[in-house]
Design an enzyme around this catalytic site. Sequence first.
Site, PDB file in Angstrom:
ATOM      1  N   CYS A 289       0.839  -1.200   0.000  1.00  0.00           N
ATOM      2  CA  CYS A 289       0.000   0.000   0.000  1.00  0.00           C
ATOM      3  C   CYS A 289       0.873   1.248   0.000  1.00  0.00           C
ATOM      4  O   CYS A 289       0.757   2.102  -0.876  1.00  0.00           O
ATOM      5  CB  CYS A 289      -0.931  -0.013   1.202  1.00  0.00           C
ATOM      6  SG  CYS A 289      -1.901   1.508   1.300  1.00  0.00           S
TER       7      CYS A 289
ATOM      8  N   GLU B 162      -4.750  -5.635  -3.045  1.00  0.00           N
ATOM      9  CA  GLU B 162      -4.794  -4.265  -3.584  1.00  0.00           C
ATOM     10  C   GLU B 162      -5.480  -4.264  -4.947  1.00  0.00           C
ATOM     11  O   GLU B 162      -6.243  -3.347  -5.255  1.00  0.00           O
ATOM     12  CB  GLU B 162      -3.379  -3.684  -3.732  1.00  0.00           C
ATOM     13  CG  GLU B 162      -2.764  -3.170  -2.461  1.00  0.00           C
ATOM     14  CD  GLU B 162      -3.264  -1.766  -2.063  1.00  0.00           C
ATOM     15  OE1 GLU B 162      -4.242  -1.265  -2.658  1.00  0.00           O
ATOM     16  OE2 GLU B 162      -2.676  -1.179  -1.140  1.00  0.00           O
TER      17      GLU B 162
END
Lengths: 224, 224, 224, 224
Positions: D140, D213
Site C-alpha cells: 500500500c 490491492e
Amino acid sequence: MSAPDYGRAFTLWRDAAPLWQAYTRHEFVEALRRGDLPRANFLHYLRQDYVFLTHFARAWALAAAKSDTLAEMQAASATVQALVHHEMPLHVQICAAEGIDAQALEATTEAPANLAYTRYVLEAGYSGDFLDLMAALAPCVMGYGEIGARLKGAGGPYSDWIETYAGAEYQALCHDVGSLIDGALAHRLGPDWASLPRFGQLGQRFATATRLEVGFWQMGLEGV
Amino acid sequence: MSAPDYGRAFTLWRDAAPLWQAYTRHEFVEALRRGDLPRANFLHYLRQDYVFLTHFARAWALAAAKSDTLAEMQAASATVQALVHHEMPLHVQICAAEGIDAQALEATTEAPANLAYTRYVLEAGYSGDFLDLMAALAPCVMGYGEIGARLKGAGGPYSDWIETYAGAEYQALCHDVGSLIDGALAHRLGPDWASLPRFGQLGQRFATATRLEVGFWQMGLEGV
Amino acid sequence: MSAPDYGRAFTLWRDAAPLWQAYTRHEFVEALRRGDLPRANFLHYLRQDYVFLTHFARAWALAAAKSDTLAEMQAASATVQALVHHEMPLHVQICAAEGIDAQALEATTEAPANLAYTRYVLEAGYSGDFLDLMAALAPCVMGYGEIGARLKGAGGPYSDWIETYAGAEYQALCHDVGSLIDGALAHRLGPDWASLPRFGQLGQRFATATRLEVGFWQMGLEGV
Amino acid sequence: MSAPDYGRAFTLWRDAAPLWQAYTRHEFVEALRRGDLPRANFLHYLRQDYVFLTHFARAWALAAAKSDTLAEMQAASATVQALVHHEMPLHVQICAAEGIDAQALEATTEAPANLAYTRYVLEAGYSGDFLDLMAALAPCVMGYGEIGARLKGAGGPYSDWIETYAGAEYQALCHDVGSLIDGALAHRLGPDWASLPRFGQLGQRFATATRLEVGFWQMGLEGV
C-alpha cells in the site's frame, strides 16, 4: 420446518442479521440439496474449505488462549483437537478420493473470499476479546448446523456432506457452542446482556461474518 | 550425570543462559531431592503452579494459533489438551488430597513471581511470533525435564512429583518440543539459524524466562 | 487534602483496590516528599522507569490499535507520541545529567518487578480488549497524578520530579484519560456499566496493576 | 520512466510479486491518469479508503506496539499520528466538499474487498511479528508512491489526488519506510536476510497483500 434452537444469543443475532437467509439458503446450498451442484464446484469449495479450516482451528486456539474460565478453555481446546485431528484429516481423505492429494491440497491458493472471512474472524479475536471471537465464529458453526438440519435426508451425491452436519454429533456441537456463548455473555455482562450496546456490537460482528459466509458460497458457485 | 539432550537450539540457549544452574539446582529443587522441603512450602508452590498451568495452557493455545504448519498446530494443540484435560485435573486431585478443594485452588491469589513469569511468556507470544513463544516456553518444559532426570530415584516424600518429570512420558515430551523448536527454526531461518541475530534475540527471551523461573522457585521457598 | 477527581470509573476502581494507599503513600513516595531518598535509589528507579516507559508506550500503541472510535484512537495515539517524543527523551536527558548515558540506559536489565508490571499490562491488552488495557494502565497514569497533586510544593531535591506530575499538563492528562475511560465504558456497556460483572472484572485488573505498582516502588527502595 | 527505488527489500518483494503490475497499472489507476474515471466511482473509492485508513492506522499502531527498538517505535508512531491527525481529516474534508458529510462517511459499509485487505494486514501483524506487519503494509505505502511518481503531472480532474502521492512529502515517506524495513530485517536476520526462507515467506505476505490491492481497485471500478 423450524430452525433448531442453538441458544438465546445465537437466535437474537441470527434474527438481526440481514443476510442470514441469503447465507443458509444460498444457491450453492440449494444445489447441494438438489444434488445438481457440478462436481468441479464442490471440489473447488472443498479445497478452499480445507484452508478455511486451518484458520478456523487457529481461531478456536486463540479462543482457548483468551478464555476466562477453565470450562471455556476446555471447550475451545476440545474444538481445536476435533478440527486438527479429525475434521481436517477427513477433508484430506475426501479430497484424496477425488484425486487431490495432500500436497495439492496444502498448495491451494486462498481465494479472496476465503481470506476475507478467515482474517476477519481472527482479527476480531485478536483485537477484541473472547466474546468478539465467539460472535465471529458463530455464523459458521451454527449456520452449517442449521443447513444440515434442513437438508437432512435429501440424499443425492452430496448426502455424505449433508449428513455430517445433520448428524447428532455436529448438532450437539452447535448446542454446546450456543451454551458456551450464552454462559460467556452472562459471566461478563450479567443476566441482561441482551440489552447492552456491547451485545449489539457483537451482533454486528455476527452480521459481518454472515455476509462473508455468503461470499464464501458465492466463491464456491463461481469456481474462483 | 550429563544432562539429557533435548535438541540443538535448547542446548545452545541453555549454555548461554547465565542462570540455568541457579534455576535447575535451586535450593527448592535440592530440598525436593533431599525430601526436607516443608510441606507448607510445597503446597504453596502447588497452588501457584496450578495458576501457572492455566496461563501455560493459554500460551500453548496461542502457539497453536500462531503455527505456520499443520504439524506445528497439531503439536501445540496436543499439549493444550494434555494440560487442560490431564495435568490440571491431576493438580486438582493432588491438592484435594492435601485438603485444598477446587474452589480454594481456583481462588489462589497469583504471587508477583507468578504474574511476572506467565505474563512474560504470553506477552512474548503475542508481541512476537511462534519462535518467540517457543523460546519463552522452553525453560519451563525442558528445565523440569532436566530436573526430573537428575532427581530420578531420589525417593522421599516428593518422589511422586519427581517421577512425573523423570518418567518416559514427560521425557518424550521434552524431546518432542526440542524437535518442534529445531524444526520451526529451520523452517523459518534456514539451516544456519544458530548464526543469526534472531537466534541470539530468542536466546535472550530464553535467558529472561530462566531468570523468572529462579524467581518462581524462590517464591516457593519463601512461601509468599 | 482530598484526592483529585479523575472520573467515575477511576474513583470506583481506586476505592475498591486494597493496596491503593500502599501504592500512593509508599515509603519510596514519602522519601521523595521528604527529600531523603538516597540518590542511588532514585537513579535505580529512573533507569527502570525508562524501560517501563518503553513498554508503557507500546501498551498505549496497542490501545490505539484496539480502539473502536476515531476519538479513542486519537487519544491513544497522542499519548504514544507524547511518550516517545517527549517523556522518554526527557528521561534520557535527566539520566545523562546524572552521568548515565543513553547507551547505559538502553542496556538496563529489567528488574523482575518491572517485568511483572509491564507484561501484565501488555498481556491484559492483548488477551482482552480496549477496556482491559485501560483498567491496567489507569493505576500508573492516575496514581502518579494523585501523588503529584499531594506532594505539590514539597520542594527538596526531587521537586522537579514532583512538579512534573503536579503540573497542570499532567493533571489535564489524568482528567482526559479518566474521561476516555468513562466514555469507553458507556459506549460498550451502556449507562449502568458500574453494575455489571465486567466492571468488577476490570476492577480486578486495576487492583492487580496497583499491587504491581507497590512492587515497583519497593524495587526502587531496595535498589534491586 | 523507471520506478523509484524505495529500498532493497521492497525491490526484491516487488519483483517477485506476480500481480505488482496488475496493481500499479490497474484500469482504475489508468482512468485516474486519463481523467475519465466516473466521479461516482472515485467517491465510492474515497469512502472505502476512509474506512481502510482507519484500519491502516490501527495496523501502524500495532507496529509501534511490536517494535524492537526506539527508532522503530518512533517511526511507526509518527505514521499513526500523520494518519489520524492529518490524512484522515483530509479525507473527511474532501468528502465533505463532495457532499458526503462526516456522519455518512463513518457509516460506510465496508466492501468485502476492503475487509479482506485490512483484516489480512492486521492479522498478519497480530499472528506474526513486526516484519510480517511491514511486509503486509509495504504494497500500500510504496505502491501508491510508485503510482504517484508515474502519474505525476498528468493533470485532469484527479490531479490533486495524483500530486498528493507524487509529492516530495509522500515520496520521502516511502523512502523512510523502505529504510525502516531494510533496517528491521538486518537487525533481526543479519546482512544475508535476502537468502533466508523467512524472507521468502515475507515475500508471500507482500504478494498476497498486492493481490488484495488489485481487488481494492477492482471494487472501486465496479462501484460495489
